[in-house]
Design a protein around this motif. Structure first.
Motif, PDB file in Angstrom:
ATOM      1  N   PRO A 160       0.843  -1.195   0.000  1.00  0.00           N
ATOM      2  CA  PRO A 160       0.000   0.000   0.000  1.00  0.00           C
ATOM      3  C   PRO A 160       0.880   1.247   0.000  1.00  0.00           C
ATOM      4  O   PRO A 160       2.065   1.202   0.339  1.00  0.00           O
ATOM      5  N   VAL A 161       0.292   2.362  -0.346  1.00  0.00           N
ATOM      6  CA  VAL A 161       0.996   3.646  -0.353  1.00  0.00           C
ATOM      7  C   VAL A 161       0.806   4.333   0.995  1.00  0.00           C
ATOM      8  O   VAL A 161      -0.303   4.352   1.544  1.00  0.00           O
ATOM      9  N   GLY A 162       1.869   4.896   1.535  1.00  0.00           N
ATOM     10  CA  GLY A 162       1.796   5.675   2.753  1.00  0.00           C
ATOM     11  C   GLY A 162       2.056   7.145   2.488  1.00  0.00           C
ATOM     12  O   GLY A 162       2.698   7.512   1.493  1.00  0.00           O
ATOM     13  N   ARG A 163       1.562   7.972   3.355  1.00  0.00           N
ATOM     14  CA  ARG A 163       1.750   9.423   3.288  1.00  0.00           C
ATOM     15  C   ARG A 163       2.533   9.853   4.519  1.00  0.00           C
ATOM     16  O   ARG A 163       2.252   9.439   5.635  1.00  0.00           O
ATOM     17  N   THR A 164       3.529  10.694   4.329  1.00  0.00           N
ATOM     18  CA  THR A 164       4.343  11.141   5.454  1.00  0.00           C
ATOM     19  C   THR A 164       4.840  12.552   5.190  1.00  0.00           C
ATOM     20  O   THR A 164       4.566  13.128   4.142  1.00  0.00           O
ATOM     21  N   ARG A 165       5.580  13.101   6.146  1.00  0.00           N
ATOM     22  CA  ARG A 165       6.104  14.447   5.955  1.00  0.00           C
ATOM     23  C   ARG A 165       7.333  14.656   6.819  1.00  0.00           C
ATOM     24  O   ARG A 165       7.561  13.947   7.808  1.00  0.00           O
ATOM     25  N   THR A 166       8.120  15.625   6.422  1.00  0.00           N
ATOM     26  CA  THR A 166       9.271  16.036   7.209  1.00  0.00           C
ATOM     27  C   THR A 166       8.870  17.183   8.135  1.00  0.00           C
ATOM     28  O   THR A 166       7.874  17.876   7.913  1.00  0.00           O
ATOM     29  N   ALA A 167       9.666  17.388   9.171  1.00  0.00           N
ATOM     30  CA  ALA A 167       9.476  18.529  10.060  1.00  0.00           C
ATOM     31  C   ALA A 167       9.907  19.809   9.345  1.00  0.00           C
ATOM     32  O   ALA A 167      10.680  19.768   8.392  1.00  0.00           O
ATOM     33  N   PRO A 168       9.423  20.970   9.791  1.00  0.00           N
ATOM     34  CA  PRO A 168       9.836  22.226   9.163  1.00  0.00           C
ATOM     35  C   PRO A 168      11.318  22.517   9.387  1.00  0.00           C
ATOM     36  O   PRO A 168      11.969  21.945  10.274  1.00  0.00           O
ATOM     37  N   ALA A 169      11.838  23.419   8.590  1.00  0.00           N
ATOM     38  CA  ALA A 169      13.216  23.871   8.768  1.00  0.00           C
ATOM     39  C   ALA A 169      13.368  24.568  10.117  1.00  0.00           C
ATOM     40  O   ALA A 169      12.394  25.076  10.690  1.00  0.00           O
ATOM     41  N   ALA A 170      14.595  24.602  10.603  1.00  0.00           N
ATOM     42  CA  ALA A 170      14.854  25.122  11.947  1.00  0.00           C
ATOM     43  C   ALA A 170      14.407  26.561  12.124  1.00  0.00           C
ATOM     44  O   ALA A 170      14.057  26.985  13.231  1.00  0.00           O
ATOM     45  N   ASP A 171      14.405  27.355  11.065  1.00  0.00           N
ATOM     46  CA  ASP A 171      14.052  28.777  11.170  1.00  0.00           C
ATOM     47  C   ASP A 171      12.604  29.067  10.793  1.00  0.00           C
ATOM     48  O   ASP A 171      12.194  30.223  10.704  1.00  0.00           O
TER      49      ASP A 171
END
Length: 518
Positions: free
Chosen positions: A127-138
């Motif tokens: 199956p396909v999953g959806r994810t994300r990275t955290a925002p940049a430090a600034d």
């Protein structure tokens, strides 16, 4: 795609994540592979976790019979759900010694954006999953997250996870009791898989079987596939009320039992390779920043704790004791976190952040059952923070001394929702408020009678809300100056298709630890 929530068309597509297999592929690596038959090779779905600005963890596990000792698994990460723009790909070895689990760790990713991922092996696609990275430090980006805990299989269905999927949050924070080690019991809503001699989990095979059972739930699979997870454990991932290397039954082989439980936990969940257990130890306490908005600190409340005070003769674990009759409760050297983790926590707070979120397993607000006419009869539950009162005061005093901004404690374990304000010293009338606590109820595990919670609300005016008769989760929206929280309660925990309601709404300003009901 930008880091905002998906549009309505994409939202409808996301509701199907984690439910069923994808189309078959050809052209896998020329290595020993299982036969390309009808057995589902990704029956437990996919998951992601540990989101950083430039990397994260992708997880799956191969299933079915006749798997070789090693199988090469391909993975892809794309900037779109159609995989027209694949930004990273690679392969991992799924090994029988680790239950054919896969923990891929793509790096050099763009901060603050959504990705889609999938795996391929044995001629099948996951199956396909959806994810994300955290925002940049600034970056000062908002955060939509949910907290959940305590999903006992045989106590109910998990409609709550269906509604988490519909919310499509940025992050899911799980606060412990992902599985229950309990023996199968008759007359339940659905049965735990039976183990030899009708016992609870003890061996690696036992814990693997229990995790595998939980992973068959389609709503849980969909929740893993909708967003990255950050996770901590409590006790039932190993054994009820264990403390360090002391089991509830004082069993001499508990170190081996705990090692087996920790191994299965790592195998079945999206932790990085660096977290793989070594012997009976596995490090789960960690911290990371959501841009300039918040620091999230995750604690381990079991592995390093001192045993509960005044245990019953011949037993480990917790009990309820009269405070005046248990001198151990007043020993300042006792710690729920262990002194090394206490020191690590003291160094982990970030006064420069607008918010500091503390994910930890059990109710932190005071809940001693007092007798207003006879203080000597006050009753303490020794497994919670009340059983480690000096350690709790050290933690909260550090928050006060370091002037930590927006301190919010996120808790689980007690199968009830409590919303409270925390004082540096809960027994001192003039002690200042230093934090707020949102303790969420269980996904399905049964709670105690509401009358007991009502009695606590009368005793502790800083506890603004308490419900033991609701199952569900907490939903949060965090902005630079305001945290908004919703208590989400399913109408029928025994119905996998149950609807849900918002039982209460609260707000907290970053500048002051005061609960506002809205």
């Amino acid at each position: 795609m930008p880091a905002n929530l998906p549009d309505s068309r994409q939202r409808r597509e996301l509701l199907g994540l984690g439910l069923g297999l994808g189309t078959l592929l050809t052209g896998c690596a020329p290595l020993p592979q299982p036969p390309q038959d009808s057995q589902p090779r990704f029956a437990y779905g996919v998951a992601s976790g540990q989101p950083m600005p430039d990397r994260l963890v992708l997880w799956t596990m191969l299933t079915g019979s006749a798997l070789p000792a090693q199988v090469e698994v391909q993975w892809e990460l794309a900037a779109d759900e159609g995989f027209r723009n694949v930004v990273a790909r690679g392969s991992e070895w799924a090994e029988a010694s680790w239950s054919h689990s896969v923990h891929a760790e793509p790096g050099e990713l763009a901060p603050g954006r959504w990705y889609w991922y999938r795996f391929t092996a044995a001629g099948q696609r996951s199956p396909v999953g959806r994810t994300r990275t955290a925002p940049a430090a600034d970056e000062m980006a908002p955060l939509h997250f949910v907290t959940a805990s305590c999903q006992r299989w045989d106590h109910g269905h998990w409609a709550a996870w269906r509604h988490v999927v519909q919310e499509a949050p940025d992050l899911i924070i799980f606060l412990g009791d992902y599985i229950y080690e309990s023996a199968a019991a008759p007359g339940r809503v659905r049965a735990h898989n039976a183990l030899p001699e009708g016992r609870s989990c003890r061996t690696l095979a036992d814990y693997r079987a229990r995790h595998a059972l939980y992973k068959t739930d389609p709503a849980l699979q969909a929740a893993h596939a909708i967003a990255p997870w950050m996770m901590i454990w409590d006790d039932h991932e190993v054994e009820n009320d264990y403390a360090g290397l002391r089991g509830q039954h004082l069993q001499p082989d508990f170190a081996a039992q705990r090692a087996a439980a920790y191994q299965a936990y790592w195998e079945f969940l999206p932790f990085p390779k660096s977290a793989a257990p070594r012997g009976e130890h596995m490090r789960i306490h960690t911290r990371f920043d959501w841009g300039r908005l918040a620091r999230l600190i995750c604690l381990d409340g079991r592995q390093y704790r001192d045993p509960q005070a005044c245990a019953k003769p011949g037993r480990g674990g917790s009990t309820t004791v009269r405070q005046a009759e248990c001198a151990e409760l007043e020993d300042p050297r006792r710690s729920l976190l262990g002194m090394a983790q206490e020191q690590w926590l003291a160094e982990s707070w970030n006064p420069a952040q607008r918010w500091n979120l503390l994910a930890q397993p059990t109710l932190m607000s005071r809940a001693v059952a007092q007798d207003r006419f006879d203080p000597e009869r006050a009753q303490v539950w020794t497994d919670g923070w009340d059983g480690y009162a000096h350690a709790r005061q050290r933690l909260l005093q550090t928050v006060l001394d370091r002037r930590i901004n927006g301190c919010v404690v996120l808790s689980g374990d007690v199968h009830a929702t409590y919303v409270s304000e925390l004082k540096a010293d809960p027994l001192a009338a003039g002690s200042p408020r230093v934090a707020t606590e949102f303790c969420g109820t269980s996904i399905s595990s049964h709670g105690w009678a509401q009358s007991r919670t009502d009695a606590l609300l009368e005793m502790y005016p800083l506890t603004r809300y308490g419900r033991a008769d609701e199952r569900g989760y907490l939903s949060f929206r965090l902005e630079p100056h305001l945290l908004r929280a919703e208590v989400r309660s399913v109408l029928d925990p025994n119905d996998p298709a149950s609807s849900i309601r918002t039982a209460a709404r609260f707000a907290v300003e970053a500048s002051r630890p005061v609960i506002q009901r809205i």
